[in-house]
Design a protein around this motif. Structure first.
Motif, mmCIF file in Angstrom:
data_model
loop_
_atom_site.group_PDB
_atom_site.id
_atom_site.type_symbol
_atom_site.label_atom_id
_atom_site.label_comp_id
_atom_site.label_asym_id
_atom_site.label_seq_id
_atom_site.Cartn_x
_atom_site.Cartn_y
_atom_site.Cartn_z
ATOM 1 N N LYS A 184 77.361 -17.613 8.962
ATOM 2 C CA LYS A 184 75.823 -16.504 9.089
ATOM 3 C C LYS A 184 75.514 -16.333 7.815
ATOM 4 O O LYS A 184 74.300 -15.950 7.581
ATOM 5 C CB LYS A 184 76.617 -15.387 10.280
ATOM 6 N N THR A 235 70.544 -17.721 11.256
ATOM 7 C CA THR A 235 69.862 -18.158 12.251
ATOM 8 C C THR A 235 68.379 -17.790 12.070
ATOM 9 O O THR A 235 68.069 -16.621 11.867
ATOM 10 C CB THR A 235 70.340 -17.572 13.637
ATOM 11 N N GLU A 263 62.846 -16.520 15.993
ATOM 12 C CA GLU A 263 62.301 -17.419 16.943
ATOM 13 C C GLU A 263 60.867 -17.676 16.485
ATOM 14 O O GLU A 263 60.512 -18.701 16.998
ATOM 15 C CB GLU A 263 62.364 -16.660 18.259
ATOM 16 N N ALA A 298 67.042 -23.488 16.004
ATOM 17 C CA ALA A 298 68.059 -24.299 15.032
ATOM 18 C C ALA A 298 69.421 -24.241 15.863
ATOM 19 O O ALA A 298 69.818 -23.297 16.664
ATOM 20 C CB ALA A 298 68.170 -23.552 13.838
ATOM 21 N N ARG A 299 70.061 -25.243 15.598
ATOM 22 C CA ARG A 299 71.394 -25.399 16.086
ATOM 23 C C ARG A 299 72.454 -25.734 14.974
ATOM 24 O O ARG A 299 72.093 -26.577 14.328
ATOM 25 C CB ARG A 299 71.607 -26.234 17.249
ATOM 26 N N TYR A 300 73.853 -25.507 14.888
ATOM 27 C CA TYR A 300 74.633 -26.074 14.061
ATOM 28 C C TYR A 300 75.814 -26.381 14.963
ATOM 29 O O TYR A 300 76.576 -25.683 15.592
ATOM 30 C CB TYR A 300 75.053 -25.163 12.928
ATOM 31 N N GLU A 309 63.356 -24.207 21.781
ATOM 32 C CA GLU A 309 64.903 -23.824 22.277
ATOM 33 C C GLU A 309 65.317 -24.885 23.304
ATOM 34 O O GLU A 309 66.291 -25.129 23.243
ATOM 35 C CB GLU A 309 64.836 -22.435 22.502
ATOM 36 N N LEU A 341 66.833 -28.604 13.812
ATOM 37 C CA LEU A 341 65.884 -27.620 13.686
ATOM 38 C C LEU A 341 64.655 -28.135 14.066
ATOM 39 O O LEU A 341 64.190 -29.225 13.845
ATOM 40 C CB LEU A 341 65.751 -27.194 12.039
#
Length: 404
Positions: free
Chosen positions: A139, A144, A147, A156-158, A351, A376
């Motif tokens: 983090k 993150t 929005e 975004a995603r990891y 999202e 992303l």
């Protein structure tokens, strides 16, 4: 390709089935130690005295040790010892030498089970602490994104390749600057803490350069210099072969009024090309006109970076990703093709796009992956468009899929 991208409901059903299967397995494991003791008692009662259930009584606390608390393991061991002694009293063999040996065996194994339970508990506490530290580090390095950034919708995603792993060599960052919204998505060569250190260097250099450099090419040069300084500091192989694939993008404002000029500028340094998903379901791959070497390899060849402009109309979504997406393979060895899977699809927002994409990759790979994956997505809202579009459900009404 075996599963349609739209079948997010299928992914959820599979997740639900997996949770139910896990719940059944957990209940079975919880019932196993007492079942083993009861089975030992039944076996002893139904067989001649020459046959002993000592192995079953010894197994019960060993089964409990890794799955239950130390107290539960202790109680299981006591129950096993009492069952063994009680059966010998019932059979009238309590004073025989083999009985003492069997009782001592059950006692010894129960004590060993207590030790195992203690070690497992401590290891679990240390692992939980390591997970918290890793999550906090991620983090801090990869916060993150909000929005909404500069009027754009963002998600975004990891996704780590290893379960419970939080940090690795993939990176992303988005920033609203005086020159527009700027972002970087990249993948550092290698794994471990050195890769995480390089991620921190790239993101730190990007955040500073994005605010100061007047053009995207200048941002790329700043990242190149930052990695070059890091390369001279490192010893060994990374001093010569460390590099980072990256794509940088800028969505500039046209006249300073806060509105966008309808273009995205991209500098690609050896990274998978981003995808443009239009409001009508069309899709373009933003391939660079001229391939370029990754960041950190400027000593092998030098040429000026050139940002390439592409239309970014209202209602469109930009998808950036690392090679963990395109290198995800199914059981037959077929690589995942995001362009093929996304073509013709419309999603309520970034999202929902990433949710569907992550679910589809899991279906494609059977839940396993060999590389981390960073995603992303940026959407440019159309005039009058609500916060979340409802133009088309992710799952088509007839349940039909896309692709072969």
């Amino acid at each position: 390709m075996g599963h349609p991208l739209g079948a997010v409901g299928g992914g959820r059903r599979r997740d639900g089935e997996g949770r139910r299967s896990y719940g059944r397995a957990r209940r079975f494991i919880r019932a196993l130690p007492p079942l083993v003791i009861v089975g030992g008692v039944v076996f002893d009662l139904l067989t001649p005295p020459a046959y002993t259930a000592a192995p079953l009584f010894s197994a019960a606390p060993l089964i409990a040790a890794p799955f239950f608390s130390t107290l539960t393991t202790l109680l299981t061991g006591i129950a096993a010892v009492l069952a063994s002694v009680g059966l010998h009293l019932y059979n009238g063999t309590a004073t025989e030498i083999p009985t003492l040996t069997e009782t001592l065996t059950v006692l010894t194994v129960s004590a060993l089970a207590l030790l195992i339970s203690r070690v497992v508990r401590r290891s679990g506490e240390r692992l939980a602490s390591a997970r918290v530290i890793a999550e906090t580090a991620q983090k801090a390095v990869l916060p993150t994104p909000a929005e909404r950034i500069g009027g754009l919708q963002c998600a975004a995603r990891y996704e780590a390749a290893q379960a419970d792993a939080f940090i690795g060599g993939d990176l992303f960052a988005v920033q609203d600057t005086p020159y527009g919204v700027r972002l970087v998505v990249g993948d550092v060569r290698g794994k471990g803490m050195e890769a995480v250190e390089a991620v921190a260097i790239v993101i730190g250099a990007f955040r500073e350069a994005a605010e100061q450099e007047r053009n995207l090419e200048g941002v790329a040069r700043r990242l190149e210099r930052a990695l070059a300084r890091e390369g001279t500091r490192r010893d060994g192989l990374d001093a010569f072969e460390g590099f980072t694939t990256a794509v940088l993008a800028e969505i500039p404002r046209g006249d300073g009024s806060g509105t966008f000029d309808g273009f995205v500028r991209v500098v690609n340094r050896g990274h998978p090309p981003p995808l443009m998903l239009y409001a009508d379901g069309r899709l373009d791959t933003l391939e660079p006109t001229e391939p370029a070497l990754p960041l950190g390899m400027g000593d092998l060849a030098t040429w000026p970076d050139r940002a390439e402009g592409r239309p970014f109309p209202p209602g469109a979504t930009l998808l950036f990703y690392t090679d963990g997406l395109t290198e995800a393979r199914n059981a037959a060895g077929v690589f995942y093709d995001p362009g093929e899977r996304l073509a013709g699809r419309i999603f309520p927002g970034p999202e929902e796009l990433l949710d569907a994409l992550v679910d589809d990759v899991r279906l494609h790979t059977g839940g396993g992956s060999t590389d981390d994956m960073a995603l992303l997505a940026l959407s440019r809202p159309a005039a009058g468009q609500p916060e979340r579009r409802r133009t088309m459900p992710v799952v088509p009404p007839n349940g039909s899929g896309h692709g072969p």
